[in-house]
Design a protein around this motif. Structure first.
Motif, PDB file in Angstrom:
ATOM      1  N   ALA A   4      52.068 -19.561   8.566  1.00  0.00           N
ATOM      2  CA  ALA A   4      50.631 -19.279   8.480  1.00  0.00           C
ATOM      3  C   ALA A   4      50.297 -17.806   8.722  1.00  0.00           C
ATOM      4  O   ALA A   4      49.503 -17.208   7.986  1.00  0.00           O
ATOM      5  N   GLU A   5      50.891 -17.203   9.739  1.00  0.00           N
ATOM      6  CA  GLU A   5      50.577 -15.806  10.050  1.00  0.00           C
ATOM      7  C   GLU A   5      51.010 -14.876   8.918  1.00  0.00           C
ATOM      8  O   GLU A   5      50.274 -13.979   8.497  1.00  0.00           O
ATOM      9  N   ALA A   6      52.224 -15.073   8.411  1.00  0.00           N
ATOM     10  CA  ALA A   6      52.718 -14.224   7.324  1.00  0.00           C
ATOM     11  C   ALA A   6      51.891 -14.425   6.066  1.00  0.00           C
ATOM     12  O   ALA A   6      51.636 -13.474   5.312  1.00  0.00           O
ATOM     13  N   MET A   7      51.459 -15.664   5.816  1.00  0.00           N
ATOM     14  CA  MET A   7      50.627 -15.928   4.642  1.00  0.00           C
ATOM     15  C   MET A   7      49.285 -15.221   4.766  1.00  0.00           C
ATOM     16  O   MET A   7      48.766 -14.652   3.793  1.00  0.00           O
ATOM     17  N   ALA A   8      48.713 -15.255   5.967  1.00  0.00           N
ATOM     18  CA  ALA A   8      47.440 -14.577   6.181  1.00  0.00           C
ATOM     19  C   ALA A   8      47.576 -13.076   5.977  1.00  0.00           C
ATOM     20  O   ALA A   8      46.691 -12.424   5.388  1.00  0.00           O
ATOM     21  N   PRO A  46      39.379 -12.900   2.953  1.00  0.00           N
ATOM     22  CA  PRO A  46      40.646 -13.598   2.709  1.00  0.00           C
ATOM     23  C   PRO A  46      40.817 -14.754   3.687  1.00  0.00           C
ATOM     24  O   PRO A  46      40.156 -14.818   4.723  1.00  0.00           O
ATOM     25  N   TRP A  47      41.712 -15.658   3.363  1.00  0.00           N
ATOM     26  CA  TRP A  47      42.022 -16.764   4.273  1.00  0.00           C
ATOM     27  C   TRP A  47      42.705 -16.199   5.517  1.00  0.00           C
ATOM     28  O   TRP A  47      43.496 -15.257   5.440  1.00  0.00           O
ATOM     29  N   ASN A  48      42.404 -16.821   6.664  1.00  0.00           N
ATOM     30  CA  ASN A  48      43.108 -16.445   7.889  1.00  0.00           C
ATOM     31  C   ASN A  48      44.154 -17.515   8.220  1.00  0.00           C
ATOM     32  O   ASN A  48      44.264 -18.541   7.537  1.00  0.00           O
ATOM     33  N   ALA A  49      44.920 -17.283   9.275  1.00  0.00           N
ATOM     34  CA  ALA A  49      46.011 -18.187   9.622  1.00  0.00           C
ATOM     35  C   ALA A  49      45.516 -19.597   9.919  1.00  0.00           C
ATOM     36  O   ALA A  49      46.157 -20.590   9.536  1.00  0.00           O
ATOM     37  N   SER A  50      44.360 -19.691  10.568  1.00  0.00           N
ATOM     38  CA  SER A  50      43.828 -21.016  10.900  1.00  0.00           C
ATOM     39  C   SER A  50      43.492 -21.812   9.643  1.00  0.00           C
ATOM     40  O   SER A  50      43.693 -23.032   9.594  1.00  0.00           O
TER      41      SER A  50
END
Length: 811
Positions: free
Chosen positions: A291-295, A309-313
């Motif tokens: 999730a963090e890397a994707m964010a 943009p989307w965040n990790a949550s």
């Protein structure tokens, strides 16, 4: 052939249930447009429906032949084919569809698909049943495929959106709770197994049992009704006719319950992360740790885009197992670095692509296509027929990519990305148009095109050349590669096409048979067509691909291998050969590995010793003559390739294990760790690798407990040495005992450069001529099957159309 009055001769097939449904009929599209009479325009000429439990692949082609004879027709007269797409028995559905694909390709005629559930409803309609009808189709494992219909004089109307699967008791309870339950009449083969559950909740009204199965006539009504009410038939290109699946494979279902399965903790605890450089790009399902890397990648990709943009949550929320809509999210990574991701959610029969992002430094490498291939594959397995997404107006690069994939604009969302910044709403039919490119080698859907294909144009010289060449096409589908090759009577290989599934199996650490079988069904038409095109190019023909009728014969791997995978190739080959009026040749996969050596050494002649080292087999063979084989010894447990994969999995190296271990072993010391050599006694030609595998696992655990980092190159080199020393000593002993002066090797592990070099170096010193097959003919491929098929063609060794796959075939 199309008649002067516009009628079409249609052959209808279905093997989704225990009923082998087969019918031949005239269909008049003009008369069928009469909505007041659903039966209008269909004239049944012959019906060969019969119960056929577990023998569909044996009986289907011959049953079609009998029906055509009964109708006074031949395959040359058929204008179109119709096949039941399920739902039903997974193997049964694939037999029908694979055979139909082969028939359609061999005859170059359209192929249409129809729902088997709908066909059951139409069987009841044709018998005069009217009112509310529930089709209960058997899905095994305590489950059914339920379908509700309203039957009236105008036809059978669906009361549900798409096929799905339910526990039989849940389906019974849901129908019993309907206010009109008292009027419900039941039909379908699921009543044989689960009828009591429906009786217990008060659903006792049943259609006559003789009407519980689909029929060829029911399929014809289904297709005619769909064409009349939707204005289109369910495709006509055989490449795009796919089974109706209502669930993912068991492996995929389990994976979704434990996301992140492909991530091995050992990649950290063994201290070898730095050693994994050079591993190819891998694609796996998204895990919470991503999730963090994707964010971060999302923020980088959409910087300056004007919207948040989307965040990790937000990414984590997509993993919620209790979400109302099914999701599919995939990430691409290389050596631990996230390079891209894509995901979407299922809404009815559409997969809404929510986000796609690829790192700037890795764009134009086919990563987005690779990710979308996996998302769309999941969507198809979940019953979706379309995919949709939004792209900002003016984002020409993204729009161009999506248009290549088959997306077309279907609407606009004003100011979606901010004032004056509209979103273009794009939609595409599934499967997506995902061409194979070097950065995206996994099998992908064929491009949409007009069907039938244009017939080739040949001059007299080209026709004479084809007559002289006597081309044999061969199909290999025993495991996880769909391969097709074409060879001529002189042994010249004119085409060699392989579509691999490695990325679809890598996340499980090995081949998943159900996924392998599904992928074969998806890609086999495209691979066959690519081989026909390549062969024409090799011959310098400009008038179009080789047509099936220009071939001399059709060969196929009959066994051994995964039964679900073999079935697809055998069924397709039988339909293809029958429709093209060509002889069928069945080939032993193990013999194919042996014959692959002729590709490099055409003068290889028995007697000689042959070692087979592959993912499923390890054996030492005395080849006394072609076709005369004495198996001196086989493995008692793990095959060599299997041992490589298991050791690689224990080390967190991914799948397949052989290439990774081989690369790491290049810089390692083969004497660093003394691993056991089992059954290393003179005269004993058996193999055993389970003890070696256990020794490697214990060594890893021992080093971890001691807190010592593992030097992976040394471990891999030592493991290889333990395996290959035994192979060499047993081959040397067999050569000495038999007096043979020739040695060759085959199978996927035969591609290992260290094994090849060792055998050539050591045995050559003893005056033994050593032959190794080409690197690309070691793993499963059709070139080796083509070599065997050619030899059998020249000897006139043909098979009948009632053959079946033989997963346990021996050499």
């Amino acid at each position: 052939m199309r008649t002067g009055d516009g009628r079409l001769l249609v052959a209808a097939l279905d093997t989704s249930t225990d009923m082998l449904a087969c019918a031949v009929a005239w269909w008049d599209p003009v008369d069928s447009a009469d909505v007041s009479s659903p039966a209008a325009g269909i004239e049944l000429l012959a019906s060969a429906d019969h119960l056929c439990r577990r023998r569909a692949n044996v009986e289907l082609v011959d049953t079609l032949g009998r029906a055509l004879t009964q109708a006074g027709k031949t395959m040359n007269d058929v204008d179109a084919l119709l096949v039941g797409r399920g739902p039903g028995s997974f193997t049964g559905v694939r037999i029908g569809i694979s055979t139909a694909k082969g028939l359609a390709c061999g005859a170059n005629i359209p192929l249409y698909g129809a729902s088997t559930l709908d066909a059951c409803a139409w069987v009841a309609w044709d018998a005069g049943v009217r009112g509310l009808v529930g089709v209960v189709a058997d899905a095994m494992r305590g489950e059914v495929y339920p379908g509700l219909y309203r039957l009236d004089d105008a036809g059978a109307t669906r009361l549900f959106e798409r096929e799905h699967v339910l526990k039989a008791a849940d389906a019974a309870a849901a129908w019993a709770a309907r206010p009109d339950a008292a009027c419900l009449q039941l039909t379908g083969d699921g009543l044989k197994r689960y009828g009591r559950l429906f009786e217990e909740v008060g659903l006792v009204e049943r259609v006559d049992e003789s009407l519980w199965h689909p029929t060829g006539k029911g399929l014809l009504y289904t297709a005619a009704y769909a064409a009349r009410h939707t204005g289109r038939a369910d495709t006509c290109d055989p490449a795009l006719v796919l089974p109706v699946y209502t669930r993912l494979s068991d492996a995929e279902e389990n994976e979704r319950k434990r996301l992140g399965l492909a991530e091995s903790a050992n990649t950290v605890t063994t201290g070898v992360a730095d050693e994994l450089a050079g591993r190819h790009l891998q694609v796996r399902p998204m895990a919470s740790a991503d999730a963090e890397a994707m964010a971060a990648l999302e923020a980088e990709s959409f910087e300056g885009a004007g919207h948040a943009p989307w965040n990790a949550s937000m990414f984590l929320s997509e993993l919620d197992p209790n979400a109302a809509a099914a999701r599919s999210w995939w990430v691409a990574h290389d050596n631990g670095e996230l390079l891209g991701f894509a995901g979407g959610m299922v809404v009815d029969t559409d997969i809404e692509i929510l986000d796609v992002a690829v790192a700037a430094a890795h764009r134009r490498e086919g990563i987005a296509r690779k990710l979308l291939a996996h998302v769309s594959y999941d969507a198809q397995m979940l019953g979706c027929t379309t995919a949709s997404l939004e792209v900002e107006e003016g984002n020409d690069a993204a729009a161009a990519l999506y248009e290549q994939l088959g997306f077309r604009e279907v609407g606009r969302r004003r100011d979606y990305y901010g004032t004056g910044r509209d979103a273009r709403v794009l939609q595409a039919s599934l499967p997506l148009n995902l061409p194979v490119d070097p950065a995206s080698p996994e099998p992908t859907a064929a491009a949409r095109r007009a069907w039938p294909l244009p017939e080739p144009v040949r001059d007299a010289d080209e026709r004479a050349e084809l007559e002289r060449r006597q081309l044999v096409l061969a199909i290999e589908s025993s495991c996880d590669e769909t391969a097709v090759a074409i060879i001529d009577a002189d042994g010249t290989l004119l085409a060699n096409q392989v579509s691999t599934q490695i990325d679809f199996h890598a996340r499980f650490g090995g081949v998943v048979p159900e996924i392998a079988s599904r992928k074969h069904v998806e890609v086999i038409v495209g691979v066959v067509e690519a081989a026909l095109e390549e062969a024409a190019a090799s011959l310098g023909f400009a008038g179009g691909p080789i047509s099936p009728r220009e071939l001399a014969a059709v060969g196929v791997t009959q066994g051994p291998g995964l039964v679900g995978a073999l079935v697809v190739g055998v069924a397709f080959a039988k339909g293809f050969a029958y429709a093209a009026d060509k002889p069928l040749i069945c080939v032993n996969h193990l013999e194919g590995h042996l014959y692959a050596n002729l590709l490099t050494t055409p003068d290889l002649k028995p007697p000689f010793i042959f070692t087979l080292v592959s993912g499923g087999h390890t054996m030492l063979v005395h080849v006394r003559a072609w076709g005369d084989y004495e198996v001196l010894g086989e493995t008692l447990d793990d095959a060599v390739g299997e041992a490589f994969d298991k050791v690689a999995k224990a080390l967190g190296l991914g799948y397949p294990g052989g290439p990774v271990i081989s690369r790491l072993a290049e810089t390692g010391d083969p004497h660093a760790i003394e691993f056991p050599r089992a059954l290393n006694r003179r005269g004993d030609y058996r193999f055993s690798l389970s003890g070696l595998k256990t020794a490697v696992t214990l060594y890893i655990e021992q080093e971890q407990r001691a807190g010592r980092p593992i030097h992976l190159p040394d471990l891999c080199a030592s493991f290889e040495a333990a395996v290959f020393d035994v192979q060499y000593k047993k081959a040397k002993g067999a050569l000495r005992e038999t007096g043979a002066c020739e040695y060759c090797i085959g199978g996927g592990v035969a591609a290992n450069p260290h094994l090849r070099e060792m055998m050539i170096r050591k045995l050559s010193r003893q005056g033994i001529r050593v032959t190794v097959p080409p690197q690309n003919a070691c793993t499963d491929n059709a070139a080796m099957i083509a070599v065997v098929a050619r030899e059998k063609y020249l000897r006139g060794e043909f098979s009948s159309f009632d053959v079946d796959a033989d997963p346990n075939m021996t050499l």
